[in-house]
Write an enzyme that holds these catalytic residues in place. Structure first.
Site, PDB file in Angstrom:
ATOM      1  N   CYS A 144      44.974  37.190  23.490  1.00 31.93           N
ATOM      2  CA  CYS A 144      46.109  38.121  24.129  1.00 31.93           C
ATOM      3  C   CYS A 144      47.230  37.392  24.900  1.00 31.93           C
ATOM      4  CB  CYS A 144      45.266  39.161  25.015  1.00 31.93           C
ATOM      5  SG  CYS A 144      44.167  39.996  24.095  1.00 31.93           S
ATOM      6  N   HIS A 145      46.737  36.363  25.825  1.00 28.69           N
ATOM      7  CA  HIS A 145      47.992  35.967  26.546  1.00 28.69           C
ATOM      8  C   HIS A 145      47.520  34.432  26.760  1.00 28.69           C
ATOM      9  CE1 HIS A 145      46.996  40.074  27.820  1.00 28.69           C
ATOM     10  NE2 HIS A 145      48.167  40.218  27.663  1.00 28.69           N
ATOM     11  N   GLY A 146      46.891  33.832  25.870  1.00 28.33           N
ATOM     12  CA  GLY A 146      46.708  32.521  25.821  1.00 28.33           C
ATOM     13  C   GLY A 146      45.764  31.705  26.796  1.00 28.33           C
TER      14      GLY A 146
END
Ligand code: HEM
Ligand code: FES
Lengths: 176, 415
Positions: free
Chosen positions: A140-142
């Site tokens: 999703c956001h690493g």
């Protein structure tokens, strides 16, 4: 009208007192209206799950469901355990030793919910990316997690949570 | 009060007891409107009409929709396949939400360019930002209702944003969920709130219009109406202009509803929600992308969430950040350039919000976020000091009827 030395009247007192009573009454009515949104009794009743680990062989990972959330069970290889133990705990964002995160070192049990904003990290399937530390990677956001499920890189603030669990026999674990 | 003289006796009878006709006459017919409004002033009334379209189609959808995790997805598919004209109603509702944001974003940037947020319209502007927030909450909860993969994971990520609140954060998240994850109780309450909030929006829109009618519309020159020669009655002049704009809008809207109904949606939302598998690439609806890009630009959870909310928060204090007394960007040579840069920055952030958070996209998101806040917090206050505005026209009538722009001089005021 009767006044005290500092100019306050009985009427002032009545205003303040009735205002306060009104506020207390409003708060009493507001609470049920807010608390109804919290988990209901039947939802709370589903709070624990039992799982037989005997089928989970070394190198294998399975996902089970606890409280509607995925729980990761990974039977770690010796190399993975070694990597997790070798880390200098003080360098971690959320310092915790690998030994504090498992009951049996080989069996890592984690809530499979990214501590950033709640996605399910990848790494359960052999073909999944596992991030730079060979554990899990949240697309999703690493966020990258290591082989102990600890946060190493990315926006997540904390390690993957270890759910409360106990072994009720050699192979069966109760989560919750 | 010298009310209007209605010829119809029934109207007169009612109006004497319940002065709705006087009210309407006053607000529509007598309401003086600057005579130089351009087409950017159409978007307010358009937004109102789109809101009505959403409410009408939403109430109809609610007649067929089932808010339960086991049935929600199927009930939406049933609306699409079996309910008479269900596909049309749902596509109007889903695309209507997108068009609502297009219209409102244009409306907001119009306000920014022409300085409509400046005194005496600060509260009007703030009520607008409140409407924007309510719209976002409504659209977010609506998107959860079909209970597809994007619905579920969007709901998970957004509700988790509240976990950053110190101390009570986790408590609030559980309260929002009604359980230990996004689940049936969450879907039920989102349906209830998705039904309610549009009517709250209607209420705030009424306040927005009350505030508007206090001082009337701003205009492209940004100067005050000085008298009768500067204004025309709203009806019929602007009602007809708004109707024309509405026709153009509906043509475009219909083209999308009929020919590209899924262009602004995400294919993954046609996969039923699965709480155990996050889609490889989750993105919110396009209208949230700039804020999503800001959230992801910052590699810290708390700061990311704060920055995202601050991106809307700065809009609340915009009237006090931009201290220049000149409203219209037309007369502000530097402001004008930076206005377009800000717009480009927002477009870039929208693009980046839809890209995976890696490599050059992250770097650009950071630069874009930095520039966004730089514009509002440093540039605008600075410009109000350093910029030399161009001379303002004497009155609204003058550039139209008179001999071009010139500085305001007191003695020519009455010419
Ligand atoms: C501010 C106005 C509104 C906005 C921005 C809005 C937005 C949305 C969005 C984005 C969806 C998801 C569409 C999809 O992908 O399927 C949706 C669904 C839905 N909305 Fe609304 N809505 C609004 C007003 C209403 C109202 C007043 C109702 C009345 C109860 C309503 C009822 C529903 C229902 C039942 C659904 C689920 C069916 C579906 O997914 O198409 N909406 N809404
Ligand atoms: S939810 Fe995993 S990185 Fe954001």
């Amino acid at each position: 009208m009767a006044e005290t030395q500092d100019g306050a009247t009985r009427r002032d007192f009545i205003h303040v007192a009735s205002g306060t009573m009104g506020a207390v009454g409003a708060a009493c009515v507001a609470w049920p209206l807010i608390h109804q949104m919290n988990p209901a009794a039947d939802t709370l009743a589903l709070a624990s799950t039992e799982f037989d680990l005997s089928g989970v062989e070394e190198g294998m990972t399975v996902t089970i469901v606890w409280r509607g959330k995925p729980v990761f069970v990974r039977h770690r290889t010796a190399k993975e355990i070694e990597e997790a133990a070798a880390v200098d705990v003080n360098e971690l964002r959320d310092p915790q030793a690998d030994s504090d995160r498992t009951t049996k070192p080989a069996m890592l049990i984690l809530v499979g919910v990214c501590t950033h904003l709640g996605c399910v990290p990848l790494g359960q399937k052999a073909t999944d990316p596992r991030g730079d530390w060979g554990g899990w990677f949240c697309p999703c956001h690493g966020s990258h997690y290591d082989t102990s499920g600890r946060i190493r890189k990315g926006p997540a603030p904390a390690n993957l949570q270890v759910p409360p669990h106990e072994y009720i026999s050699d192979t069966v674990v109760r989560i919750g | 009060m010298s009310g209007p003289n209605f010829s119809n006796s029934v109207v007169r009878w009612i109006d004497h007891r319940l002065p709705v006709f006087t009210f309407m006459h006053h607000e529509m017919h007598e309401y003086p409107t600057p005579k130089n409004l351009n087409y950017w002033w159409n978007f307010g009334s358009l937004a109102g009409i789109v809101l009505v379209i959403l409410i009408v189609t939403g109430i109809v959808l609610a007649m067929h929709y089932t808010p339960h995790v086991d049935y929600a997805f199927q009930s939406v598919e049933r609306i699409m396949r079996d309910v008479n004209y269900g596909w049309l109603i749902r596509y109007i509702h889903a695309n209507g939400a997108s068009f609502f944001f297009i219209v409102v974003y244009i409306h907001i940037f119009r306000g920014m360019y022409y300085g409509s947020y400046k005194a005496p319209r600060e509260l009007l502007w703030i009520l607008g930002v409140v409407i924007l927030l309510l719209m976002m909450a409504t659209a977010f909860m609506g998107y959860v209702l079909p209970w597809g993969q994007m619905s579920f994971w969007g709901a998970t990520v957004i509700t988790n944003l509240f976990s950053v609140i110190p101390i009570v954060g986790d408590w609030i998240v559980t309260l929002l969920w009604g359980g230990f994850s996004v689940d049936n109780p969450t879907l039920n309450r989102f349906f209830s709130l998705h039904f309610l909030l549009p009517f709250v929006i209607v209420g705030v829109v009424v306040l927005h219009i009350v505030a508007l009618h206090r001082f009337g519309s701003n205009n492209p020159l940004g100067i005050d109406v000085r008298g009768k020669q500067d204004s025309i009655p709203f009806h019929p002049y602007y009602t007809i202009k708004d109707m024309f704009g509405l026709g153009v809008f509906l043509t475009i809207f219909a083209a999308v509803v009929f020919f590209l109904p899924n262009a602004m949606g995400h294919a993954d939302n046609y996969i039923p929600a699965n709480p155990l598998v996050t889609p490889a690439h989750i993105v919110p609806e396009w209208y949230f992308l700039p804020f999503y890009a800001i959230l992801r630009a910052i590699p810290d959870k708390l700061m990311g969430v704060l920055a995202m909310f601050a991106a809307i928060g700065v809009l609340f204090i915009l009237p006090w950040l931009d201290r220049s007394p000149i409203r219209s960007g037309t007369f502000r040579p530097l402001f004008k350039i930076f206005f377009w840069l800000l717009l480009a920055d927002c477009v870039m952030l929208t693009y980046l919000g839809g890209k995976p958070p890696e490599g050059v996209y992250v770097i650009l998101s950071r630069l874009g976020t930095l520039y966004y806040f730089f514009h509002f917090l440093i540039l605008l206050p600075g410009l109000s000091i350093f910029e030399t505005p161009k001379p303002l026209p004497r009155s609204i009538s003058q550039p139209v009827l008179g001999s071009g722009a010139g500085p305001v001089t007191a003695e020519k005021e009455n010419s």
